[in-house]
Design an enzyme around this catalytic site. Structure first.
Site, PDB file in Angstrom:
ATOM      1  N   LYS A  20      45.906  40.765  44.514  1.00 31.58           N
ATOM      2  CA  LYS A  20      47.299  41.032  44.930  1.00 31.58           C
ATOM      3  C   LYS A  20      47.920  39.791  45.551  1.00 31.58           C
ATOM      4  O   LYS A  20      47.224  38.891  46.029  1.00 31.58           O
ATOM      5  CB  LYS A  20      47.358  42.183  45.940  1.00 31.58           C
ATOM      6  N   GLY A 115      40.855  33.728  49.717  1.00 30.93           N
ATOM      7  CA  GLY A 115      42.092  33.083  49.274  1.00 30.93           C
ATOM      8  C   GLY A 115      43.345  33.832  49.650  1.00 30.93           C
ATOM      9  O   GLY A 115      44.446  33.423  49.298  1.00 30.93           O
ATOM     10  N   GLY A 116      43.212  34.970  50.329  1.00 24.34           N
ATOM     11  CA  GLY A 116      44.393  35.760  50.698  1.00 24.34           C
ATOM     12  C   GLY A 116      44.891  36.628  49.564  1.00 24.34           C
ATOM     13  O   GLY A 116      45.998  37.144  49.605  1.00 24.34           O
ATOM     14  N   ALA A 122      39.236  44.013  45.967  1.00 23.06           N
ATOM     15  CA  ALA A 122      39.264  44.457  44.572  1.00 23.06           C
ATOM     16  C   ALA A 122      37.855  44.855  44.124  1.00 23.06           C
ATOM     17  O   ALA A 122      37.669  45.851  43.416  1.00 23.06           O
ATOM     18  CB  ALA A 122      39.818  43.353  43.669  1.00 23.06           C
ATOM     19  N   ASP A 154      43.074  46.243  52.605  1.00 23.17           N
ATOM     20  CA  ASP A 154      43.601  45.911  51.274  1.00 23.17           C
ATOM     21  C   ASP A 154      42.944  46.705  50.146  1.00 23.17           C
ATOM     22  O   ASP A 154      43.353  46.596  48.991  1.00 23.17           O
ATOM     23  CB  ASP A 154      43.401  44.415  50.980  1.00 23.17           C
TER      24      ASP A 154
END
Ligand code: ATP
Length: 320
Positions: A20, A115-116, A122, A154
């Protein structure tokens, strides 16, 4: 699909789940519980992690990284034990599944690590879905989303995909109807930034400047309107990430990456989440490809992607 008689019926379920970017991210002040409230617009993009979950005769959970990964696996530090978010997702699923077996998880990494872009999240989302299928657990999407929330802020979004507004810790999601595509170039860094460090830096910068941030209550409706229409120009004017200056404070080279992107055709750019991946907005797919090619000439790891894309999906289910 027939297993040999007398043999353990090993089965592999393969799931892909998107990374994302945060098209907008407002961050509130440090709370008493050590967290920050956020208001964010998430966009799932066409850069996918894959998890292949294979049932094993011996009990327990094992994790490996696939050689098919597009990342340099020697350069990243990914735990393969209970520190791995995918491992923890399988453990949570085993707890709630009547027919759990041992499981091996092979992860194909494509989303930059630390990496943000929620790569580990995921993997966790993909693992929840894969184990649900592997063990016929029969959980609803709502039940899976609840377990996802226990794994990390997330993770629910990677299950859901598309475009969504996230409030609270980012895990209170409301899907936003935005089918039109926007086109981006992701520029990965060859280092990671630890999310807690970036939040701590933001708190310090705000304290130094005597800024008391407000609790975020919602997102700028202009962002959702621009996304709904796939209007890159309108979107370029409303992109925001409160964490960006903290990420740049920790990694000043990010400012150069943003500048380079904008001087080579990006209509806007921002650090994704806690960084250091930079997301550059392009007018259309061709402009995104041209920009990625240009940035690669400068030695950057740049990749053209689009979004929104769907959340975690089963791509194969095979009896071995
Ligand atoms: P977030 O913004 O949620 O912190 P991120 O995209 O910035 O996510 P990740 O790639 O998810 O960062 O990983 C952050 C850290 O979590 C890594 O440095 C690694 O040590 C650990 N980690 C645990 N599980 C995984 C996983 N499956 N893949 C990558 N890193 C993982």
């Amino acid at each position: 699909m027939n297993a040999l008689p007398g043999r353990f019926p090993a089965r592999t379920v393969r799931v892909k789940a998107p990374g994302k970017i945060n098209v907008s991210l407002n961050v509130g002040p440090l709370r008493d519980d050590g967290y920050h409230s956020v208001a964010s617009v998430y966009l799932a993009v066409s850069l996918y992690e894959e998890v292949a979950a294979t049932s094993t005769e011996s009990p327990g959970i094992t994790v490996s990284l696939s050689p098919e990964s597009s990342l340099d696996l020697d350069a990243v530090d990914i735990p393969l034990d209970a520190g791995n978010l995918a491992y923890r997702a399988a453990a949570i699923m085993a707890d709630v599944s009547e027919h759990a077996t041992g499981v091996h998880l092979e992860i194909t990494k494509r989303v930059p690590v630390a990496g943000g872009m929620g790569g580990g999240s995921a993997d966790a989302a993909a693992t929840l879905l894969a184990c649900d299928a592997l063990w016929n657990s029969g959980l609803s999407r709502e039940e899976l989303a609840h377990l996802a929330g226990e794994l990390g802020a997330d993770v629910p979004f990677s299950l859901l995909g598309g475009t969504a507004v996230g409030l609270g810790l980012g895990d209170q999601l409301s899907p936003a109807l935005a089918k039109a595509q926007t086109h981006w170039v992701l520029v990965a860094a060859d280092y990671g930034l630890a999310t807690p460090d970036v939040y701590r830096t933001l708190d310090r910068l705000r304290a130094d400047e005597g800024i008391v941030a407000a609790e975020p209550t919602g997102v700028d409706p202009g962002i959702l309107t621009a996304l709904r229409g796939g209007d890159a120009d309108a979107l370029s004017r409303v992109l925001i990430n409160d964490l960006q200056r903290a990420a740049i404070d920790l990694a000043p080279a990010l400012r150069d990456t943003l500048g380079l992107g904008e001087s080579h055709g990006a209509i806007a750019g921002l650090v994704s989440g806690s960084g250091p991946t930079v997301a550059l907005l392009a007018d259309d797919p061709l402009a995104a490809e041209a920009l990625a090619t240009d940035l690669r000439r400068y030695g950057h790891a740049a990749l053209a992607v689009h979004g929104p894309v769907p959340g975690a999906r089963i791509i194969s289910d095979t009896l071995l």
